[in-house]
Design a protein around this motif. Structure first.
Motif, mmCIF file in Angstrom:
data_model
loop_
_atom_site.group_PDB
_atom_site.id
_atom_site.type_symbol
_atom_site.label_atom_id
_atom_site.label_comp_id
_atom_site.label_asym_id
_atom_site.label_seq_id
_atom_site.Cartn_x
_atom_site.Cartn_y
_atom_site.Cartn_z
ATOM 1 N N LYS A 79 46.562 32.522 47.665
ATOM 2 C CA LYS A 79 47.370 33.101 46.589
ATOM 3 C C LYS A 79 46.650 33.102 45.236
ATOM 4 C CE LYS A 79 50.846 33.432 49.466
ATOM 5 N NZ LYS A 79 51.243 34.716 50.036
ATOM 6 N N ALA A 80 45.638 32.251 45.074
ATOM 7 C CA ALA A 80 45.007 32.111 43.758
ATOM 8 C C ALA A 80 44.414 33.421 43.240
ATOM 9 C CB ALA A 80 43.945 31.008 43.803
ATOM 10 N N PRO A 81 43.628 34.186 44.036
ATOM 11 C CA PRO A 81 43.081 35.448 43.500
ATOM 12 C C PRO A 81 44.164 36.448 43.119
ATOM 13 C CG PRO A 81 41.884 34.760 45.461
ATOM 14 C CD PRO A 81 43.100 33.893 45.370
ATOM 15 N N ALA A 82 45.237 36.529 43.919
ATOM 16 C CA ALA A 82 46.317 37.460 43.600
ATOM 17 C C ALA A 82 47.032 37.051 42.318
ATOM 18 C CB ALA A 82 47.314 37.520 44.754
ATOM 19 N N TYR A 83 47.238 35.762 42.147
ATOM 20 C CA TYR A 83 47.882 35.259 40.936
ATOM 21 C C TYR A 83 47.010 35.531 39.717
ATOM 22 C CZ TYR A 83 50.265 31.939 37.821
ATOM 23 O OH TYR A 83 50.925 31.363 36.788
ATOM 24 N N LEU A 84 45.699 35.318 39.845
ATOM 25 C CA LEU A 84 44.777 35.562 38.748
ATOM 26 C C LEU A 84 44.763 37.043 38.369
ATOM 27 C CD1 LEU A 84 42.673 34.367 36.831
ATOM 28 C CD2 LEU A 84 40.948 34.740 38.593
ATOM 29 N N THR A 85 44.877 37.917 39.356
ATOM 30 C CA THR A 85 44.934 39.357 39.086
ATOM 31 C C THR A 85 46.155 39.708 38.251
ATOM 32 O OG1 THR A 85 43.750 39.920 41.119
ATOM 33 C CG2 THR A 85 45.101 41.649 40.134
ATOM 34 N N LEU A 86 47.294 39.090 38.558
ATOM 35 C CA LEU A 86 48.504 39.337 37.774
ATOM 36 C C LEU A 86 48.308 38.918 36.317
ATOM 37 C CD1 LEU A 86 51.215 37.998 40.255
ATOM 38 C CD2 LEU A 86 50.591 40.374 39.847
ATOM 39 N N LEU A 87 47.696 37.774 36.111
ATOM 40 C CA LEU A 87 47.474 37.294 34.748
ATOM 41 C C LEU A 87 46.505 38.207 33.996
ATOM 42 C CD1 LEU A 87 47.172 33.441 35.368
ATOM 43 C CD2 LEU A 87 49.183 34.736 34.663
ATOM 44 N N ARG A 88 45.432 38.596 34.653
ATOM 45 C CA ARG A 88 44.453 39.468 34.004
ATOM 46 C C ARG A 88 45.078 40.810 33.622
ATOM 47 N NH1 ARG A 88 39.318 38.194 38.010
ATOM 48 N NH2 ARG A 88 38.478 36.433 36.817
ATOM 49 N N ARG A 89 45.936 41.327 34.491
ATOM 50 C CA ARG A 89 46.578 42.612 34.224
ATOM 51 C C ARG A 89 47.467 42.513 32.983
ATOM 52 N NH1 ARG A 89 49.766 44.377 39.209
ATOM 53 N NH2 ARG A 89 51.425 43.162 38.259
ATOM 54 N N SER A 90 48.167 41.407 32.841
ATOM 55 C CA SER A 90 49.017 41.218 31.664
ATOM 56 C C SER A 90 48.183 41.097 30.394
ATOM 57 C CB SER A 90 49.885 39.965 31.843
ATOM 58 O OG SER A 90 50.727 40.088 32.962
ATOM 59 N N VAL A 91 47.066 40.361 30.488
ATOM 60 C CA VAL A 91 46.201 40.192 29.326
ATOM 61 C C VAL A 91 45.590 41.525 28.914
ATOM 62 C CG1 VAL A 91 44.064 39.132 28.492
ATOM 63 C CG2 VAL A 91 45.714 37.779 29.791
ATOM 64 N N GLU A 92 45.164 42.332 29.883
ATOM 65 C CA GLU A 92 44.560 43.624 29.578
ATOM 66 C C GLU A 92 45.527 44.524 28.827
ATOM 67 O OE1 GLU A 92 43.330 45.154 33.314
ATOM 68 O OE2 GLU A 92 41.333 44.266 33.224
ATOM 69 N N ALA A 93 46.795 44.428 29.195
ATOM 70 C CA ALA A 93 47.781 45.341 28.613
ATOM 71 C C ALA A 93 48.260 44.891 27.240
ATOM 72 C CB ALA A 93 48.978 45.475 29.551
ATOM 73 N N PHE A 94 48.410 43.569 27.040
ATOM 74 C CA PHE A 94 49.040 43.099 25.810
ATOM 75 C C PHE A 94 48.233 42.049 25.059
ATOM 76 C CE2 PHE A 94 52.509 44.888 28.202
ATOM 77 C CZ PHE A 94 53.221 45.555 27.233
ATOM 78 N N GLY A 95 47.079 41.665 25.569
ATOM 79 C CA GLY A 95 46.295 40.650 24.889
ATOM 80 C C GLY A 95 44.928 41.172 24.510
#
Length: 218
Positions: free
Chosen positions: A68-84
């Motif tokens: 699950k770790a790579p999938a979870y990291l992808t979710l975080l990166r996607r959020s950062v790309e959009a709003f961070g």
């Protein structure tokens, strides 16, 4: 990344009503209401904007893959790309595909019955960040959406392992978001269907709004 880019917290489902009723400040109560409204699994992962808009909702059991770790990291990166990070450029709409309306149906637990929407991003030769905002209607069914390559055959049962990105269990009247970064112009297809916990045959409407922040030209 989680500690550096997010305000990281967790809460038990049984504590949400007390937080909603006794929260100090409008913001805390609004966040608790969002968490309660989107609850679908024993462990739910949500990312919210500072205004308490749900950016990403992902039940832990629906994360793709055994690790699950790579999938979870992808979710975080996607959020950062959009709003961070660096301020985003002004999004460019996709012309007639800017906004699309439709209806989806709930096929029952373990199955998929996608209403497909084509997304033509070929004019963006250098790629970009694709943003799909899906608003679910006020009908009885929760919605789930997933983004696929244009040539992918949409699955009819099981977890959509071929999906590029997805947003699960959007309650009636709520909005979900998909963010996907691509490196060259291409076509996609968005699939919208009913959540597995819905009553089989239940329906609802949706409205999908699509925009792209293009990558800078070298």
């Amino acid at each position: 990344m989680l500690n550096a880019q997010f305000v990281n917290t967790w809460v038990l489902l049984r504590e949400l009503p007390e937080l909603i009723n006794g929260a100090k400040g409008e913001g805390a109560g609004r966040v608790a209401e969002k968490l309660q409204a989107h609850y679908t699994d024993s462990v739910d992962i949500l990312a919210l904007t500072p205004e308490a808009e749900v950016l990403m909702h992902q039940p832990e059991m629906a994360l793709i893959g055994r690790n699950k770790a790579p999938a979870y990291l992808t979710l975080l990166r996607r959020s950062v790309e959009a709003f961070g990070g660096e301020p985003l450029q002004r999004p460019i709409s996709l012309g007639k595909k800017l906004e699309v309306s439709g209806t989806f149906r709930s096929p029952g637990s373990g199955y998929q019955d996608y209403t497909a929407v084509e997304i033509d991003a070929t004019p963006f030769e250098n790629g970009g960040l694709l943003h799909v905002a899906v608003q679910v209607g006020d009908g009885e069914a929760e919605g789930t959406c997933a983004l696929f390559d244009a040539d992918t055959e949409l699955p009819t049962k099981g977890t959509p392992d071929s999906a590029l990105d997805s947003c699960w269990a959007m309650p009636p009247g709520e909005k979900g978001h998909i963010f996907h970064r691509f490196r060259q112009g291409q076509c996609f297809q968005l699939g919208v269907t009913g959540s597995w916990k819905n009553e089989k045959g239940s329906t609802n409407t949706f409205r999908a709004r699509v925009s792209i922040v293009p990558n800078p030209v070298d």
